[in-house]
Design a protein around this motif. Structure first.
Motif, PDB file in Angstrom:
ATOM      1  N   MET A   1      48.912  43.563  59.517  1.00  0.00           N
ATOM      2  CA  MET A   1      49.732  45.040  58.845  1.00  0.00           C
ATOM      3  C   MET A   1      49.101  45.665  58.057  1.00  0.00           C
ATOM      4  N   THR A   2      48.847  46.862  57.987  1.00  0.00           N
ATOM      5  CA  THR A   2      48.006  47.559  56.948  1.00  0.00           C
ATOM      6  C   THR A   2      49.142  47.923  55.920  1.00  0.00           C
ATOM      7  N   VAL A   3      48.611  47.692  54.509  1.00  0.00           N
ATOM      8  CA  VAL A   3      49.595  48.163  53.603  1.00  0.00           C
ATOM      9  C   VAL A   3      48.960  49.226  52.846  1.00  0.00           C
ATOM     10  N   ASP A   4      49.494  50.559  52.665  1.00  0.00           N
ATOM     11  CA  ASP A   4      49.147  51.555  51.775  1.00  0.00           C
ATOM     12  C   ASP A   4      49.200  51.220  50.173  1.00  0.00           C
ATOM     13  N   TYR A   5      48.328  50.660  49.728  1.00  0.00           N
ATOM     14  CA  TYR A   5      48.546  50.470  48.243  1.00  0.00           C
ATOM     15  C   TYR A   5      48.112  51.723  47.534  1.00  0.00           C
ATOM     16  N   PRO A   6      48.746  51.819  46.234  1.00  0.00           N
ATOM     17  CA  PRO A   6      48.234  52.753  45.432  1.00  0.00           C
ATOM     18  C   PRO A   6      46.636  52.297  44.872  1.00  0.00           C
ATOM     19  N   THR A   7      46.007  53.593  44.775  1.00  0.00           N
ATOM     20  CA  THR A   7      44.340  53.336  44.445  1.00  0.00           C
ATOM     21  C   THR A   7      44.125  53.140  43.058  1.00  0.00           C
ATOM     22  N   ASN A   8      45.075  53.755  42.264  1.00  0.00           N
ATOM     23  CA  ASN A   8      44.743  53.945  40.625  1.00  0.00           C
ATOM     24  C   ASN A   8      45.370  52.880  39.752  1.00  0.00           C
ATOM     25  N   LYS A   9      46.026  51.705  40.427  1.00  0.00           N
ATOM     26  CA  LYS A   9      46.538  50.613  39.421  1.00  0.00           C
ATOM     27  C   LYS A   9      46.270  49.297  40.361  1.00  0.00           C
ATOM     28  N   ILE A  10      45.823  48.303  39.912  1.00  0.00           N
ATOM     29  CA  ILE A  10      45.586  47.020  40.526  1.00  0.00           C
ATOM     30  C   ILE A  10      45.744  45.829  39.621  1.00  0.00           C
ATOM     31  N   TRP A  11      46.011  44.739  40.478  1.00  0.00           N
ATOM     32  CA  TRP A  11      46.082  43.460  39.794  1.00  0.00           C
ATOM     33  C   TRP A  11      44.438  42.952  39.881  1.00  0.00           C
ATOM     34  N   SER A  12      44.045  42.328  38.879  1.00  0.00           N
ATOM     35  CA  SER A  12      42.764  41.705  39.159  1.00  0.00           C
ATOM     36  C   SER A  12      42.738  40.308  38.514  1.00  0.00           C
ATOM     37  N   THR A  13      41.962  39.706  38.999  1.00  0.00           N
ATOM     38  CA  THR A  13      41.477  38.238  38.550  1.00  0.00           C
ATOM     39  C   THR A  13      40.043  37.693  38.558  1.00  0.00           C
ATOM     40  N   LEU A  14      39.485  36.929  37.929  1.00  0.00           N
ATOM     41  CA  LEU A  14      38.052  36.680  37.970  1.00  0.00           C
ATOM     42  C   LEU A  14      38.215  35.206  38.586  1.00  0.00           C
ATOM     43  N   VAL A  15      36.938  35.407  39.809  1.00  0.00           N
ATOM     44  CA  VAL A  15      36.757  34.034  40.358  1.00  0.00           C
ATOM     45  C   VAL A  15      35.302  33.809  40.520  1.00  0.00           C
ATOM     46  N   THR A  16      34.584  32.838  39.825  1.00  0.00           N
ATOM     47  CA  THR A  16      33.229  32.614  39.838  1.00  0.00           C
ATOM     48  C   THR A  16      32.447  31.720  40.685  1.00  0.00           C
ATOM     49  N   LYS A  17      33.360  30.726  40.978  1.00  0.00           N
ATOM     50  CA  LYS A  17      33.174  29.561  41.988  1.00  0.00           C
ATOM     51  C   LYS A  17      34.217  29.243  42.866  1.00  0.00           C
ATOM     52  N   ARG A  18      33.752  28.482  43.835  1.00  0.00           N
ATOM     53  CA  ARG A  18      34.929  28.105  45.179  1.00  0.00           C
ATOM     54  C   ARG A  18      35.818  27.265  44.468  1.00  0.00           C
ATOM     55  N   ALA A  19      35.528  26.481  43.377  1.00  0.00           N
ATOM     56  CA  ALA A  19      36.605  25.603  42.813  1.00  0.00           C
ATOM     57  C   ALA A  19      37.968  26.259  42.649  1.00  0.00           C
ATOM     58  N   TYR A  20      38.013  27.812  42.239  1.00  0.00           N
ATOM     59  CA  TYR A  20      39.249  28.304  42.049  1.00  0.00           C
ATOM     60  C   TYR A  20      39.839  28.937  43.069  1.00  0.00           C
ATOM     61  N   PHE A  21      39.291  29.131  44.238  1.00  0.00           N
ATOM     62  CA  PHE A  21      39.382  29.993  45.277  1.00  0.00           C
ATOM     63  C   PHE A  21      40.987  29.802  45.870  1.00  0.00           C
ATOM     64  N   GLY A  22      41.272  28.335  45.855  1.00  0.00           N
ATOM     65  CA  GLY A  22      43.019  27.883  46.048  1.00  0.00           C
ATOM     66  C   GLY A  22      43.741  28.708  45.295  1.00  0.00           C
ATOM     67  N   GLY A  23      43.503  28.864  43.844  1.00  0.00           N
ATOM     68  CA  GLY A  23      44.337  29.120  42.987  1.00  0.00           C
ATOM     69  C   GLY A  23      44.574  30.827  43.225  1.00  0.00           C
ATOM     70  N   ALA A  24      43.448  31.428  43.448  1.00  0.00           N
ATOM     71  CA  ALA A  24      43.317  32.944  43.960  1.00  0.00           C
ATOM     72  C   ALA A  24      44.292  33.208  45.157  1.00  0.00           C
ATOM     73  N   LEU A  25      44.046  32.403  46.135  1.00  0.00           N
ATOM     74  CA  LEU A  25      44.972  32.445  47.227  1.00  0.00           C
ATOM     75  C   LEU A  25      46.374  32.317  47.182  1.00  0.00           C
ATOM     76  N   VAL A  26      47.006  31.344  46.309  1.00  0.00           N
ATOM     77  CA  VAL A  26      48.031  31.288  46.039  1.00  0.00           C
ATOM     78  C   VAL A  26      48.668  32.509  45.105  1.00  0.00           C
ATOM     79  N   LEU A  27      47.862  32.994  44.166  1.00  0.00           N
ATOM     80  CA  LEU A  27      48.085  34.186  43.390  1.00  0.00           C
ATOM     81  C   LEU A  27      48.411  35.285  44.306  1.00  0.00           C
ATOM     82  N   ASN A  28      47.583  35.493  45.259  1.00  0.00           N
ATOM     83  CA  ASN A  28      47.575  36.459  46.107  1.00  0.00           C
ATOM     84  C   ASN A  28      48.765  36.650  46.904  1.00  0.00           C
ATOM     85  N   HIS A  29      49.007  35.472  47.553  1.00  0.00           N
ATOM     86  CA  HIS A  29      49.991  35.169  48.308  1.00  0.00           C
ATOM     87  C   HIS A  29      51.356  35.371  47.672  1.00  0.00           C
ATOM     88  N   THR A  30      51.639  34.926  46.435  1.00  0.00           N
ATOM     89  CA  THR A  30      52.834  35.063  45.630  1.00  0.00           C
ATOM     90  C   THR A  30      53.036  36.472  45.294  1.00  0.00           C
TER      91      THR A  30
END
Length: 311
Positions: A1-30
């Motif tokens: 399902m496509t979500v129409d997100y506002p384009t002028n405001k975002i959440w952001s996080t930094l992921v520099t390596k695979r070790a934090y990918f699980g954390g990023a997926l949980v952040l996005n999911h929640t």
């Protein structure tokens, strides 16, 4: 399902390596689970972008990435450059509002109000740093003791943060950068870069990104209640303030839940890892379920699963 997100405001996080990918997926999911109207976009470095399977996994998760250039002082320091790369959102002036989140967080309640939080020009908003040092970590500053902690001075009934005055104790001017509300601005970004290059404390900073923010924004940051960045040790060392039902963002500082599923469920602090693993189990079902598709399941086994501790 496509979500129409506002384009002028975002959440952001930094992921520099695979070790934090699980954390990023949980952040996005929640974020999605609590019904956020805004999209998470993940900052990646050129090194991460060169990992094609890693980038394919982001695409499979439906998480857009933002390539950032390296940020580090020209003088030599022992500071990991990833700390400075967290400052990249200040230069992203195509956005009106960015809320910077750490990827070792779980979102437990909707925090979209941060996107419309009133922020005076030239200010940021974030929660205080907890300066209790309950684990007695030797390289933390000597004045990091409970009586000096700003959360000790917070309203223990309402959770309202301690106000910051020019005469407040030095520890009350310190912040935690796990959740930062900001308005991108080239002058502010330039001020951060100048401080990285010139401030004498930079080579010796214990918490570089948040220390530099505390210096540049001294007297110009709005304290958020702890519930927007609830550092997990506070469940024990600030038990009079902490209320499970009020916490909106749970921040897994120090040891990460994805490093081991064998946490102590009876421990006041480590038991919080259960919430991360419950969210992870939901993420895993999305990746390996019958609707996931062969490529997504393949990426899960190659990229995602190795980043998270086995059973």
């Amino acid at each position: 399902m496509t979500v129409d997100y506002p384009t002028n405001k975002i959440w952001s996080t930094l992921v520099t390596k695979r070790a934090y990918f699980g954390g990023a997926l949980v952040l996005n999911h929640t974020l999605k689970k609590v019904g956020s109207r805004y999209q998470l976009k993940i900052m990646v470095t050129r090194e991460a972008e060169a990992d094609k399977d890693f980038m394919a996994a982001f695409a499979a998760a439906g998480i857009p990435t933002i390539l950032i250039e390296g940020i580090e002082p020209t003088r030599k320091t022992k500071v990991n450059k990833a700390f400075w790369q967290k400052l990249a959102p200040w230069a992203m002036t195509e956005y009106e509002r960015i809320v910077l989140l750490d990827s070792d967080q779980v979102i437990l309640q909707n925090i979209d109000d941060l996107m419309t939080l009133d922020l005076p020009e030239g200010y940021i908003a974030c929660a205080h740093a907890c300066t209790c040092n309950p684990r007695k970590i030797s390289h933390y500053p000597e004045d990091w003791i409970p009586k000096n902690c700003p959360f000790t001075s917070a309203n223990q009934h309402t959770g309202s943060p301690a106000p910051i005055h020019p005469t407040s104790p030095p520890t009350h001017h310190l912040l935690n950068s796990g959740t930062v509300v900001l308005t991108p601005s080239k002058p502010q970004f330039d001020a951060l870069i100048d401080a990285i290059e010139t401030h004498p404390d930079v080579p010796h900073m214990v918490f570089p990104d948040q220390d530099i923010l505390a210096i540049v924004y001294r007297g110009r940051w709005k304290p958020l209640p702890y519930v927007y960045n609830a550092l997990k040790p506070m469940r024990d060392c600030h038990s009079a303030l902490w209320r499970d039902e009020d916490v909106k963002v749970l921040h897994y500082i120090l040891n990460k839940p994805w490093e081991s599923r064998g946490f102590d469920g009876d421990d006041e602090v480590e038991s919080t890892h259960r919430l991360w693993w419950e969210a992870w189990d939901e993420v895993e079902r999305e990746w390996i379920g019958s609707e996931a598709g062969e490529e997504k399941r393949w990426l899960f086994e190659r990229v995602v699963r190795p980043a998270v501790a086995p059973e």
